[in-house]
Design a protein around this motif. Structure first.
Motif, PDB file in Angstrom:
ATOM      1  N   ASP A  62       0.824  -1.207   0.000  1.00 11.25           N
ATOM      2  CA  ASP A  62       0.000   0.000   0.000  1.00 11.25           C
ATOM      3  C   ASP A  62       0.862   1.263   0.000  1.00 11.25           C
ATOM      4  OD1 ASP A  62       0.756  -0.539   2.626  1.00 11.25           O
ATOM      5  OD2 ASP A  62      -1.223  -0.176   3.484  1.00 11.25           O
ATOM      6  N   PHE A  63       1.944   1.248   0.739  1.00 14.09           N
ATOM      7  CA  PHE A  63       2.804   2.431   0.788  1.00 14.09           C
ATOM      8  C   PHE A  63       3.574   2.617  -0.525  1.00 14.09           C
ATOM      9  CE2 PHE A  63       6.298   4.993   2.823  1.00 14.09           C
ATOM     10  CZ  PHE A  63       5.506   6.107   3.000  1.00 14.09           C
ATOM     11  N   ALA A  64       4.021   1.521  -1.118  1.00 12.26           N
ATOM     12  CA  ALA A  64       4.723   1.604  -2.402  1.00 12.26           C
ATOM     13  C   ALA A  64       3.776   2.125  -3.493  1.00 12.26           C
ATOM     14  CB  ALA A  64       5.302   0.250  -2.784  1.00 12.26           C
ATOM     15  N   ARG A  65       2.539   1.660  -3.491  1.00 18.53           N
ATOM     16  CA  ARG A  65       1.567   2.155  -4.481  1.00 18.53           C
ATOM     17  C   ARG A  65       1.324   3.648  -4.294  1.00 18.53           C
ATOM     18  NH1 ARG A  65      -2.737  -2.284  -6.271  1.00 18.53           N
ATOM     19  NH2 ARG A  65      -3.452  -0.500  -7.467  1.00 18.53           N
ATOM     20  N   PHE A  66       1.224   4.064  -3.050  1.00 12.92           N
ATOM     21  CA  PHE A  66       1.055   5.482  -2.726  1.00 12.92           C
ATOM     22  C   PHE A  66       2.196   6.296  -3.337  1.00 12.92           C
ATOM     23  CE2 PHE A  66       1.668   8.769   0.798  1.00 12.92           C
ATOM     24  CZ  PHE A  66       0.675   9.605   0.354  1.00 12.92           C
ATOM     25  N   ALA A  67       3.415   5.882  -3.079  1.00 13.60           N
ATOM     26  CA  ALA A  67       4.585   6.597  -3.591  1.00 13.60           C
ATOM     27  C   ALA A  67       4.622   6.580  -5.116  1.00 13.60           C
ATOM     28  CB  ALA A  67       5.865   5.986  -3.019  1.00 13.60           C
ATOM     29  N   LEU A  68       4.413   5.412  -5.708  1.00 13.67           N
ATOM     30  CA  LEU A  68       4.475   5.298  -7.165  1.00 13.67           C
ATOM     31  C   LEU A  68       3.371   6.110  -7.838  1.00 13.67           C
ATOM     32  CD1 LEU A  68       5.394   1.531  -7.356  1.00 13.67           C
ATOM     33  CD2 LEU A  68       6.880   3.466  -7.970  1.00 13.67           C
ATOM     34  N   ASP A  69       2.190   6.144  -7.241  1.00 13.62           N
ATOM     35  CA  ASP A  69       1.117   6.971  -7.802  1.00 13.62           C
ATOM     36  C   ASP A  69       1.490   8.450  -7.784  1.00 13.62           C
ATOM     37  OD1 ASP A  69      -0.408   4.753  -8.306  1.00 13.62           O
ATOM     38  OD2 ASP A  69      -1.911   5.154  -6.753  1.00 13.62           O
ATOM     39  N   LEU A  70       2.118   8.902  -6.701  1.00 12.57           N
ATOM     40  CA  LEU A  70       2.518  10.293  -6.641  1.00 12.57           C
ATOM     41  C   LEU A  70       3.631  10.601  -7.646  1.00 12.57           C
ATOM     42  CD1 LEU A  70       2.350  11.159  -2.837  1.00 12.57           C
ATOM     43  CD2 LEU A  70       0.787  11.805  -4.661  1.00 12.57           C
ATOM     44  N   PHE A  71       4.528   9.643  -7.875  1.00 15.56           N
ATOM     45  CA  PHE A  71       5.562   9.849  -8.888  1.00 15.56           C
ATOM     46  C   PHE A  71       4.981   9.871 -10.305  1.00 15.56           C
ATOM     47  CE2 PHE A  71       8.619   8.785  -5.554  1.00 15.56           C
ATOM     48  CZ  PHE A  71       9.585   9.742  -5.807  1.00 15.56           C
ATOM     49  N   ALA A  72       3.829   9.272 -10.493  1.00  8.29           N
ATOM     50  CA  ALA A  72       3.208   9.248 -11.824  1.00  8.29           C
ATOM     51  C   ALA A  72       2.617  10.615 -12.193  1.00  8.29           C
ATOM     52  CB  ALA A  72       2.113   8.186 -11.865  1.00  8.29           C
TER      53      ALA A  72
END
Length: 134
Positions: free
Chosen positions: A121-131
């Protein structure tokens, strides 16, 4: 707000590079941004994609020894305990930044991809913000 989830920058970098002493408007924006990112994490991502911890395959013991039953039980209890109940965002933000002067967006994305299986969940959060392009 990619900066706070870039392990080479975090909030400290943005505060150092952008928020100037005495500039109340930038300080207010910075404070509100921190609150908004934390709120986004808690409402949209936290706990949404938990990592399933599969138990190890059961091994059959050849000749169980009753003298060691208590030790085996103690080991199993310790292994089955939850890894951590701490909030991943708070835990991440409270740690120091990684230091690499050449690090950029690609390295930050690789950092989060490497944690996808353990902190989904935290990795998805970070990756979504980088997108989100700035």
């Amino acid at each position: 707000m990619q900066f706070n989830l870039d392990p080479y920058r975090k909030w400290a970098w943005l505060r150092q590079e952008w928020v100037l002493q005495g500039d109340k408007e930038k300080q207010r924006w910075f404070d509100n941004a921190q609150i908004a990112v934390k709120e986004l994490w808690e409402t949209e991502y936290k706990g949404r994609w938990p990592v399933e911890m599969l138990p190890p395959p059961a091994r059959k013991e050849r000749n169980p020894d009753p003298a060691f039953d208590r030790q085996r039980e103690h080991k199993r209890i310790r292994i089955d305990a939850p890894v951590s109940a701490a909030d991943l965002y708070d835990q991440y933000i409270s740690t120091g930044r990684l230091h690499d002067e050449q690090a950029g967006c690609d390295e930050a994305i690789a950092y989060w991809l490497s944690r996808y299986d353990s902190q989904r969940d935290f990795a998805r959060f970070a990756l979504d913000l980088f997108a989100i392009s700035l």
